[in-house]
Scaffold this motif. Sequence first.
Motif, PDB file in Angstrom:
ATOM      1  N   VAL A   9      38.955  65.906  41.599  1.00 17.76           N
ATOM      2  CA  VAL A   9      38.896  65.076  40.403  1.00 17.76           C
ATOM      3  C   VAL A   9      39.713  63.810  40.629  1.00 17.76           C
ATOM      4  CG1 VAL A   9      39.504  64.944  37.962  1.00 17.76           C
ATOM      5  CG2 VAL A   9      38.558  67.064  38.894  1.00 17.76           C
ATOM      6  N   GLY A  10      39.123  62.699  40.254  1.00 18.35           N
ATOM      7  CA  GLY A  10      39.761  61.412  40.496  1.00 18.35           C
ATOM      8  C   GLY A  10      39.266  60.762  41.770  1.00 18.35           C
ATOM      9  N   PHE A  15      37.746  61.577  36.146  1.00 21.50           N
ATOM     10  CA  PHE A  15      38.263  62.440  35.079  1.00 21.50           C
ATOM     11  C   PHE A  15      37.604  62.111  33.748  1.00 21.50           C
ATOM     12  CE2 PHE A  15      41.238  63.713  31.754  1.00 21.50           C
ATOM     13  CZ  PHE A  15      41.505  65.021  32.126  1.00 21.50           C
ATOM     14  N   ASP A  16      37.367  60.833  33.494  1.00 18.17           N
ATOM     15  CA  ASP A  16      36.761  60.467  32.200  1.00 18.17           C
ATOM     16  C   ASP A  16      35.334  60.994  32.065  1.00 18.17           C
ATOM     17  OD1 ASP A  16      35.504  58.735  33.944  1.00 18.17           O
ATOM     18  OD2 ASP A  16      36.300  56.912  33.040  1.00 18.17           O
ATOM     19  N   LEU A  18      34.623  64.072  32.849  1.00 20.39           N
ATOM     20  CA  LEU A  18      34.858  65.404  32.282  1.00 20.39           C
ATOM     21  C   LEU A  18      35.095  65.329  30.786  1.00 20.39           C
ATOM     22  CD1 LEU A  18      37.249  66.920  35.001  1.00 20.39           C
ATOM     23  CD2 LEU A  18      34.783  67.272  34.764  1.00 20.39           C
ATOM     24  N   THR A  19      35.938  64.384  30.369  1.00 22.25           N
ATOM     25  CA  THR A  19      36.229  64.265  28.938  1.00 22.25           C
ATOM     26  C   THR A  19      35.013  63.791  28.144  1.00 22.25           C
ATOM     27  OG1 THR A  19      37.126  62.038  29.321  1.00 22.25           O
ATOM     28  CG2 THR A  19      38.683  63.865  29.290  1.00 22.25           C
ATOM     29  N   VAL A  25      39.098  70.062  27.968  1.00 18.21           N
ATOM     30  CA  VAL A  25      39.405  70.111  29.401  1.00 18.21           C
ATOM     31  C   VAL A  25      40.795  70.723  29.561  1.00 18.21           C
ATOM     32  CG1 VAL A  25      39.830  68.751  31.490  1.00 18.21           C
ATOM     33  CG2 VAL A  25      37.999  68.080  29.912  1.00 18.21           C
ATOM     34  N   ILE A  27      43.854  71.382  32.328  1.00 19.77           N
ATOM     35  CA  ILE A  27      44.383  70.986  33.638  1.00 19.77           C
ATOM     36  C   ILE A  27      45.352  72.065  34.124  1.00 19.77           C
ATOM     37  CG2 ILE A  27      45.680  69.246  34.919  1.00 19.77           C
ATOM     38  CD1 ILE A  27      44.862  67.218  32.783  1.00 19.77           C
ATOM     39  N   PHE A 195      44.843  60.023  37.962  1.00 21.01           N
ATOM     40  CA  PHE A 195      43.966  60.185  36.790  1.00 21.01           C
ATOM     41  C   PHE A 195      44.753  60.582  35.540  1.00 21.01           C
ATOM     42  CE2 PHE A 195      43.728  64.556  38.585  1.00 21.01           C
ATOM     43  CZ  PHE A 195      44.002  65.314  37.452  1.00 21.01           C
ATOM     44  N   ASN A 199      44.394  58.086  32.179  1.00 18.90           N
ATOM     45  CA  ASN A 199      43.715  58.622  30.998  1.00 18.90           C
ATOM     46  C   ASN A 199      44.685  58.949  29.866  1.00 18.90           C
ATOM     47  OD1 ASN A 199      40.632  59.201  31.695  1.00 18.90           O
ATOM     48  ND2 ASN A 199      41.841  59.578  33.540  1.00 18.90           N
ATOM     49  N   VAL A 222      42.471  67.407  25.732  1.00 22.48           N
ATOM     50  CA  VAL A 222      42.889  67.723  27.109  1.00 22.48           C
ATOM     51  C   VAL A 222      44.131  68.606  27.037  1.00 22.48           C
ATOM     52  CG1 VAL A 222      43.693  66.811  29.313  1.00 22.48           C
ATOM     53  CG2 VAL A 222      41.947  65.575  28.008  1.00 22.48           C
TER      54      VAL A 222
END
Length: 255
Positions: A9-10, A15-16, A18-19, A25, A27, A195, A199, A222
């Motif tokens: 990711v990144g 990452f955005d 995913l959101t 989400v 982490i 990321f 974010n 998140v």
Amino acid sequence: LKIHYGVEVGKDKPFDELTRDFDAVFIGVGATKQRRPGIPHESAKGCMMAMDLLVNVQRKEFGDPYQSKIDVKDKRVVVVGGGDTAMDCVRTSLREGARSVTCLYRRDARNMPGSRKEYLNAKEEGVDFIFNASPKQVLVNNEGEVIGIEMLKTALGEPDESGRQRLKEIEGSEFRVDADVVIFALGFTPVPFEFLSANGIETNSWGGIEVDENFETSTKGVYAGGDCRRGAHLVVTAVYDGREAAKSIIKSLLG
């Protein structure tokens, strides 16, 4: 459940994304950045980080490709550190056929952060422990190979704000421990993934992800838990965080 392997990711996936595509989400990236001592010759031939040894031995045991140069057989091994990872290193080194294994820790046995059981088992297996010793420099020969490590004796002073005794080095107390291999097992900190800040996910002074009582970060939707918010800790606490965060996510989405 869909698992996507080989995805960073990144890097491989923003990452955005995913959101945007998911309602919540979580982490759970752990704390995998290994601490270095910041002493001369710490990267000399024969020096390695704890995970270099442990991962390599695991690969060998599983029949996967491994680095033959990371080998402790018939060598004098010194492990610097006093936590569970240090105990993994000393006991693994013995089982890999090291000639001798010495563990150096800057505080006393009572203050070791690792498991008491692991410490006693390591002693039973033949590990030598030297307490109240802090690394000053790695000693090398003309070819840049490890021949030992220079240490400073330490003493415990008055308690600090947390209640733990302050550590002080004793000037002029240098002593040498001979070694062919020096392994640093000084703990782990969270990786400062780009990321996170990109974010709006806030972290604290040591890089841990900030969460509220529901394990939600400063970015709505998140969540985070485990070592990336606690610092290096136990598997059971990471599992607990994941479970409690899942409860919060369910409540948020389903009411």
